[in-house]
Design a protein around this motif. Sequence first.
Motif, short mmCIF file in Angstrom:
data_model
loop_
_atom_site.label_atom_id
_atom_site.label_comp_id
_atom_site.label_asym_id
_atom_site.label_seq_id
_atom_site.Cartn_x
_atom_site.Cartn_y
_atom_site.Cartn_z
N GLY A 42 0.78 -1.23 0.00
CA GLY A 42 0.00 0.00 0.00
C GLY A 42 0.81 1.28 0.00
O GLY A 42 0.40 2.29 0.57
N ILE A 43 1.99 1.22 -0.65
CA ILE A 43 2.82 2.42 -0.79
C ILE A 43 3.11 2.62 -2.27
O ILE A 43 2.85 1.74 -3.09
N GLU A 44 3.65 3.77 -2.61
CA GLU A 44 4.03 4.03 -3.99
C GLU A 44 5.29 3.26 -4.33
O GLU A 44 6.18 3.10 -3.49
N GLU A 45 5.37 2.80 -5.57
CA GLU A 45 6.56 2.08 -6.02
C GLU A 45 7.81 2.94 -5.85
O GLU A 45 8.87 2.45 -5.46
N ARG A 46 7.67 4.21 -6.09
CA ARG A 46 8.80 5.13 -5.97
C ARG A 46 9.34 5.16 -4.54
O ARG A 46 10.55 5.28 -4.32
N THR A 47 8.46 5.05 -3.56
CA THR A 47 8.90 5.03 -2.16
C THR A 47 9.76 3.80 -1.90
O THR A 47 10.85 3.90 -1.32
N LEU A 48 9.29 2.64 -2.33
CA LEU A 48 10.06 1.41 -2.13
C LEU A 48 11.39 1.49 -2.88
O LEU A 48 12.43 1.09 -2.35
#
Length: 90
Positions: A42-48
């Motif tokens: 449930g996070i943005e791919e960019r964050t990961l």
Amino acid sequence: MNQSALNKERLSVKRTPKGGVILRYARCLRGYTQAESAATYGIEERTLRRWENREFDPKWNDVISLVEDVYLLNILEVIGKINDDNEHND
């Protein structure tokens, strides 16, 4: 304990890998993409991606949750495998 024994003991202590290193290692172990992992958590791919590239440090609760709840791995076992791999690559 004398000084040289203390120094040897300090050298044998392994540091815990950074959160981003743990996340990338666990994700690759399970064969997930960053997009799959991020969507599941449930996070943005960019964050990961930023966490894994060590641009930002994730909070430990995020590291543990991703490893244990998304990748279904034991965090301590993952850290142990990383340390074992690093030991063999040194």
